[in-house]
Structures are given as C-alpha cells and as structure tokens.
Design a protein around this motif. Sequence first.
Motif: not given
Length: 726
Positions: A234, A238, A276, A315-316, A318-320, A323
């Motif tokens: 992980s 990152e 964020y 987490e989803s 944050r990643r969105t 991205k």
Amino acid sequence: MPDPLLEEPSTFNLQSVLFAVFKHKRLVLISTLVGLLAAAAFYFLFPATYASQAKLLVRYVVDRSAIDPADSAAAMRNNQNTNVIGSEVEILGSWDLAIQVAQALGPKRVLPDAAKPTVEDAANSIIKNLELVAGKDTNIIIVSYKNSHPEVAVAVLNELVNRYFIKHLEVHRSAGAFDFVSQQTDQVRARLNQTEDALKALKEKAGILSLSDSTTAFNTEVTRLGDQLRESESDYAEQEAKVRQLSGGSPAGAAKEGDATASPAATASPKDVDQYEALAASLAKARQTGLEMSAKYTSENVLVKMNQASIADLESQRRTLLKKYPELGSKVSANGVTSANKLDFASEQARLSGMKAKVEELRGRAKELKEKEKQLGDLAPRIANLEREKELQEANYKYFQGTLERARVDEALDPSKMPNISAVQRPSPPALVTKIRNKGALALAAGGLAIGLFISLFLELLVRRSFKRRHEIEAALHAPVMLSIPDQTPSKKKSLTWKNGSKNGNGSADGETTLAPWDPGHFIRPYSEAIRDRLGLYFELNGVTHKPKLVGVTGFGAGSGVSTLAAGVAAALSETGDGKVLLVDVNASNGDAHPFFAGRPAASLTKSIEPAAPITSAADNLYLATVGQTENRAQLGLKKFFSLVPNLKASDFDYIIFDMPPLSQTSPTIGLSALMDKVLLVVPSEDNQRDTVKRGYDELMAARADVSVVLNKTRRYAPNWIDSAS
C-alpha cells in the motif's frame, strides 16, 4: 391290629443289664483283667516318642509380590473375609516342603534307624509325624513334630519352619520376578532410545525444537509477514503515485515527447484540497480505531466489520479525488498534513526504490515461509506420532523402573523377617509324648471291660432269650406267677431236678441217697406248703368244693422239676388231714419204682381208683399210682381218662395230683389240662426259650385250662439291694 397288651415289652433295661453283668461276672472280670494286662504291657513297652512344638502367627497374606501394588492391596483387604490360615496349613503339610526338608537334612538323619532310607521315605515320615493345629478364633498355627529321637524332632521342625518362610514367598510373593522385571525394563528403555533418536532426526530436518511451539510461531510469523506485506504494498503504491505526480505523470520524471494525445491535468480548487485533507484525516483515524478494535474483538465482530467498511469507503473516496486531481498528492501528505515545501523528486524516487525493495524482500520471505510450511506439513504427522510414542514409552519406563526397585527389595528380603508372618515360638526342646501311650493303655483297659460287657449282654439279651425273673414272665404272659422257687446248689442242697432224669425228663432217682418230699429236711417242703395254701385259697374263693379235686403239673422238658413239685404238693396236701391224696405219675413205665418211695412199687391208676381196692400208702394219706407206657407213648388219653371219670368221682380221694408229660405236639397234656381244676406250669429259669414258653402257655389257655405259672430254679447274681426281683 395287634393288641398292645399281647406285645412283649423290651427286655433291655437296667435290671436286665445288671443281671447279665452279675451273671457273667467271671467273664467280665477275666476280660477286664486281660485288658488291664494288655494296657500295662502297652504302657511299659510302648516306644518313647519325643515332640518339639513351634507356633506361627499369620497376621495377613500378600497374594502377589510388591511389583503389583494394586493386586497386593486388594489381596490384603480380602484377607479379612478369607480363611488364609487353612492355606498356610496346607503349605506346611505339603509334599514339596517335606521333600525340601528331607533333602536339606538328609534321609539318614531323618530316619536314623532305617537301613537305606530314601528322600521319599524321609518325606513320608515327616508328613506322618507332623501335626498341624489351627487355633480357634486366632491367627496362630501350632506345628508339632514327633520322633523317637529327641534331636531329630528339633532338627526337623526347625528346618521345616525355616523352609516354610521361603516356600511362603515362592507361593504368594513371587520373589523370582526380579529377573523378568529387569529384562522388561531394559527392553522398554531400548525402544524409548530408538524413538528419541528418530524424533530428533525429524526435528533437525524440519528445523524445529518443538512441534507445537514451532507451529504456533510459524503461524504468527506468517500472519505478521502478511500484514507487513500488505502495508508495504500500500505504501509502495502511494509512493509510486506520488513520484509519478512529481515527474509529471510518469515515474521517469517527464512526459514523453510526441505524446500529443495527453490531456492537461485538472486544477484542484481549495475546496477540493480541504475535502482531500478531511478524507485523509478520517481515514487515519478509522485505521487507528481498527487497530484498537482488533486487539479486543475478532474479525467476525459487527463493529470490526463496520470499521473495515468505513475504511474501505474513505479509501475509495480518497483515491477518487486523487485520480481526478493528481496534484493533491503533492499538496497533501498521507496523514493529512499539507506539505509546506515541494519535495525533492530525486529523494521521493529513492524512497520509492526502497519501498520496492522492501516489498520484494517481504515477498521473498513469504515464499520461503510457504516452502517451510509445506515441509512442516509433511513432517508434522510423523513428529506428532513419535512424540506420542515417546510419551507412552516414558510412562512405561517410569512404571518398570519403580517396579524394578520394588522387585529388588523382594529379591533381597530375608524370609525369616517377613512382616506378615512371625514365629511366636521357635521349636521347643523335645518333650516326652505320653498322650498316645496313655490313650492306648486306657483304650485297652476299657476295651477289656467293654468286651466282657458286650459278650455278657449279647449272650443274655440275644442268644439266650429265656425267662430269668418273675416280672419278665408276668410282663410277657400277662399272668401272675404263683411262686418263684430258687435254685439249689447240687453239692449242698437238692433242687427240683436230678442229674439222671427219667425217660420223660421230669426227674427220677440218681442212685444217690435222696429225701422224700414229706421229709422235714427236704428243700421243697416250704414251697410245696405255700402252693398248697394258695391252691386251697383258690378253690375256696372260686367255689370248687367237689371231690376229688384234680391238679395237673407239667413243664417243657428234661430238668424242669415237674416230678419234684408234683410230689411235694401231694405230700403237703396229704398233711392237712382232710382226706387222702393220690399222686399219679403219668410218665413212669410199667414196673418202675417211683423215685420218692425207696424203690417201693406203686399201683396202677385203674386199680387205685377202684372202690374199696386195697392199695398201700406211701405215707399218711398219700398214695401213689402210675400210668404205664408202651413204646414210650403215654396210655392215658382223653378217651381212657373219660372212661375213668366215674371211678374218679366214686373214689375216696380228696386230691389227685397228676405228674403229666412235658408239653409237646404229641403229648396228651394239652387235652388233659382242660379237665383239670388247676394246672401248674413249671417254667425253669434261664432254660427254655421265651417263644417256647409263650407258645405252650397260649396252647393251654386256648384249651381253656386254668393255668398258674411256677418259676423254678431262679438265681440271684446281683446283691439284693440291686436285684429285688426273683
């Protein structure tokens, strides 16, 4: 059903026994004397015997050796309800123990008087002379041994007691089990060593010391390594994104030239930056909460699952955002802290390389753990099986080791110092045994007396079943005895019989000087006078007044004393002076002289009863008549007697006394007795059998004769104060 009055009572009573004993007192005395002599000879000639005695106390018996404590304890408990004394007595008297004693002492020492004794002979002698007595309500066994040699008695008994302790151990405690237990212990130890070697080799191959500890540690290591690998991967992802952002979208640091299709990155607004940062802070807080909950709850817990779902959602999100706005990675750190300065691209790339190396290293370790897991999985069943075998063999070895120690104690145990059996009394000094000698002498002395008494009773009560005293006749015939005449000693007094009897056996002259019945010195005078008085009283009471009165006298054979009694009664009746008395001898032959009248002949019966016939008197008022015989057959039958009845009634005799023939199947006595006013039945004491007397008496009673019994020749053997019956 027989009349109980006609049943003869038992003749076995105290008076009968005393009569038999005193009658055969010479036989009893001689037999007793012989017994006493035999007893004296036995007492003085009996070989001297000596005995030694020992006493053994049996407290309890252990039926197994100490190598089996459970069975031994049970056996000791059961002894309370078991007669162990009997078992120990059997061991003491066993053939095996006797053989051991005989072999230990030697046959010649046990049997010093024997020529060539064998061990079997000595053992037989030991068993024969050994006496074992179990005390009543005690646990003591009395052991005695007898021998004619005092030193042999002590030696044999001492050896027997010592050998008994050893034999007891052989039977009950198995002292010889030490070798067996030692062999079993060695075998178990050898198998345990083999198991330990095999288990050590397998553990070295698996690289472990303990299967359970290694399995636990291995599982813990796999779990920890997995967590580290996932966390490192992980962080690597990152850091890789961060480096890519710094390099303009690629890890190399710049966009490829000629990539005309690459679209420009979107610019994040301050609002997006704040969002964020809030997501990053919430994600960090949720991860911290998850770590705290994992220490308290399992993965199946609802709270844990909710926390994991929250982490996944944050987490989803944050990643969105990352991205959509890659620059957020350079503006905001993973823990939510905004970077104050722009990080150096080279240092971030170096950090990325370190993270990559760490991930590869963790993957290598995971691969290595998988290989070890496979190897341990292959060896674990064999190691577990060997460990179980080792535990079992160690338990067996400990048991046999303890058993070996107890067996060693049994092996070294002194038989004479056993706690359960002890000698209360060791073999005593030899003592002279007089019990057998005294008993034997007493038995011989008493046996002589007993034999004499037995013969006397046998002769009198079984062989010579005759009437001896008047009460016996009265009990058997149910009729009173008129008179009992005692026996007269032939050397001094005249009895009712003569040594040379007449042809019919009722008595005649024996050639010696005899007295006539009317002579004052004749012994019959007082008895004949008593009979005369009783006859007169009888006739008076029963109204017999006719003349002549007929009185018959009969018996059962030679020596009964009928003739003497008939003559004596006739002489006594002639002395009353009331009339003449005629004595008729039915037994004399023609021309024979009557024994009482000094050879003077008597007239015939026919002539004597003729009216006014001249006959010569034998004494005052006493006359004698005879009935002739032909070929030993009496001529006075019923027919002839009836023909004489008119002349009898016409005669001037007051009494006619008939000296009749003895009772038999052919004599006319039964028929003539029915015509008599009185019949005197003379029964000689100790002569005729009881059955003969009873049968004759019954025949007379059947002929309706008036019979009275006269017991003749009675004898007194016991003193008067003992035998009062005559």
